[in-house]
Design an enzyme around this catalytic site. Structure first.
Site, PDB file in Angstrom:
ATOM      1  N   HIS A  71       6.300   6.499   6.663  1.00 47.34           N
ATOM      2  CA  HIS A  71       5.794   6.050   5.367  1.00 47.34           C
ATOM      3  C   HIS A  71       5.143   7.234   4.657  1.00 47.34           C
ATOM      4  CE1 HIS A  71       2.373   5.718   8.108  1.00 47.34           C
ATOM      5  NE2 HIS A  71       1.684   6.132   7.061  1.00 47.34           N
ATOM      6  N   HIS A 129       0.809  -1.212   0.000  1.00 45.09           N
ATOM      7  CA  HIS A 129       0.000   0.000   0.000  1.00 45.09           C
ATOM      8  C   HIS A 129       0.840   1.258   0.000  1.00 45.09           C
ATOM      9  CE1 HIS A 129      -3.305  -2.673   0.993  1.00 45.09           C
ATOM     10  NE2 HIS A 129      -2.587  -3.143   1.982  1.00 45.09           N
TER      11      HIS A 129
HETATM   12  C1  3J4 Z   1      -0.253  -2.927  12.938  1.00 45.98           C
HETATM   13  C2  3J4 Z   1      -1.280  -1.862  12.632  1.00 45.98           C
HETATM   14  C3  3J4 Z   1      -2.071  -2.068  11.390  1.00 45.98           C
HETATM   15  O1  3J4 Z   1      -1.176   4.537   9.912  1.00 45.98           O
HETATM   16  S1  3J4 Z   1      -1.209   6.052   9.572  1.00 45.98           S
HETATM   17  O2  3J4 Z   1      -2.406   6.514  10.222  1.00 45.98           O
HETATM   18  O3  3J4 Z   1       0.016   6.686  10.017  1.00 45.98           O
HETATM   19  N1  3J4 Z   1      -1.371   6.215   7.994  1.00 45.98           N
HETATM   20  O4  3J4 Z   1       2.096  -1.143  13.580  1.00 45.98           O
HETATM   21  C4  3J4 Z   1       1.580  -1.366  12.299  1.00 45.98           C
HETATM   22  C5  3J4 Z   1       1.026  -2.759  12.221  1.00 45.98           C
HETATM   23  O5  3J4 Z   1       1.985  -3.627  12.782  1.00 45.98           O
HETATM   24  O6  3J4 Z   1      -0.788  -4.191  12.664  1.00 45.98           O
HETATM   25  O7  3J4 Z   1      -3.306  -1.439  11.518  1.00 45.98           O
HETATM   26  O8  3J4 Z   1      -0.692  -0.585  12.623  1.00 45.98           O
HETATM   27  C6  3J4 Z   1       0.495  -0.368  11.977  1.00 45.98           C
HETATM   28  S2  3J4 Z   1       1.051   1.224  12.273  1.00 45.98           S
HETATM   29  O9  3J4 Z   1       0.561   1.740  13.479  1.00 45.98           O
HETATM   30  O10 3J4 Z   1       2.487   1.299  12.192  1.00 45.98           O
HETATM   31  N2  3J4 Z   1       0.458   2.042  11.052  1.00 45.98           N
HETATM   32  C7  3J4 Z   1       0.680   3.413  10.875  1.00 45.98           C
HETATM   33  C8  3J4 Z   1      -0.330   1.517   9.989  1.00 45.98           C
HETATM   34  C9  3J4 Z   1      -0.425   2.588   8.958  1.00 45.98           C
HETATM   35  C10 3J4 Z   1      -0.037   3.820   9.628  1.00 45.98           C
HETATM   36 ZN    ZN Z   2       0.002   7.166   6.945  1.00 49.01          ZN
END
Ligand code: 3J4
Ligand code: ZN
Length: 260
Positions: free
Chosen positions: A96, A68
């Site tokens: 990211h 993604h």
């Molecule tokens: C975990 C979980 C998936 O979110 S964003 O709001 O910053 N775009 O830790 C990972 C995974 O191991 O299963 O829902 O969350 C993520 S996360 O907290 O690192 N994460 C941040 C998913 C996308 C991003």
């Molecule tokens: Zn994000």
């Protein structure tokens, strides 16, 4: 078990994330949101952040293609964020990106309905909680959101950092591929001299499934200026387009700001 979700066309496309089993995507405190600048409420408690080891040039352990986005995994227990009205020490573990196409903008947050070219998310979790606990706690995670915009004369050190970062993209064109990062590259280098004292704050969610309402959001007002050619590398090398969630309803939430 992970379910196939996506932004475009698949079983659980972005408008159906709320139907994913065990997801919070249909909740009332979701992210991203449109930030109405003049509707934001000044909060004097929103002081300066303390960034620990954001200048460390071996902080990024690896870069991967999650299916993604492009994700940079950070060395464990090295980077920390505190201050900024957070009230806890947060340990920074990944960053990211969200983008559109080579032609169209793809930030997640918008300001007065303006969508920026890209958005970089620096993700941290409360140091006193496990990730699982943090995902179930309203302020368990702190995400710093920086808008990325193109600029013909971005600073040489920022250009150099983004050249280094994007030089890894050809190696992660396949889904789930990852490369170790050996290069000298710090988070500070990627951010340059962007004003980190002017920001918006609100409580929201992960912007991807399972959309946990566990995030203290910080969205910085000033954008990081990067060469257009380097920004274009994300859609062109990775082949994912419009990897951003539409803005969600505030449902009565207040957005706070450092500015009067
Ligand atoms: C975990 C979980 C998936 O979110 S964003 O709001 O910053 N775009 O830790 C990972 C995974 O191991 O299963 O829902 O969350 C993520 S996360 O907290 O690192 N994460 C941040 C998913 C996308 C991003
Ligand atoms: Zn994000």
């Amino acid at each position: 078990p992970s379910h196939p979700w996506c932004y475009g066309h698949c079983e659980y496309s972005v408008s159906h994330w709320d139907l994913l089993p065990h997801s919070s995507c249909g909740g009332s405190h979701q992210s991203p949101v449109n930030i109405v600048a003049h509707g934001a409420v000044r909060d004097k408690r929103l002081n300066a952040f303390t960034y620990t080891n954001f200048d460390n040039r071996s902080a990024i352990k690896s870069i991967s293609n999650s299916g993604h986005t492009v994700m940079c995994e950070l060395r464990e227990d090295l980077l920390e964020v505190s201050g900024g009205g957070l009230g806890h020490v947060y340990s920074t573990f990944q960053l990211h990106f969200h983008w559109g196409t080579a032609q169209e903008s793809g930030s997640e947050h918008t300001v007065d309905s303006k969508r920026y070219t890209m958005e970089m998310h620096i993700v941290s979790k409360r140091k006193d909680l496990t990730l699982d606990e943090a995902l179930q706690t309203p302020n368990g995670l702190a995400v710093l959101g920086f808008f990325i915009e193109s600029h013909p004369k971005s600073s040489p050190s920022v250009t150099n950092a983004w050249e280094t970062l994007t030089s890894y993209l050809p190696a992660i064109q396949n889904i789930s591929s990852a490369v170790d990062v050996k290069a000298n590259l710090s988070i500070d280098d990627l951010l340059g001299n962007v004003n980190r004292a002017a920001y918006y704050r609100y409580n929201g969610s992960l912007t991807t499934p399972s959309c946990n309402e566990a995030v203290v959001w910080t969205v910085f007002e000033e954008s990081v200026k990067v060469d257009q050619n380097l920004i274009t590398m994300f859609p062109s090398q990775i082949g994912y387009f419009n990897v951003f969630r539409p803005t969600q309803s505030l449902n009565g939430r207040t957005i706070y700001t450092t500015k009067s």
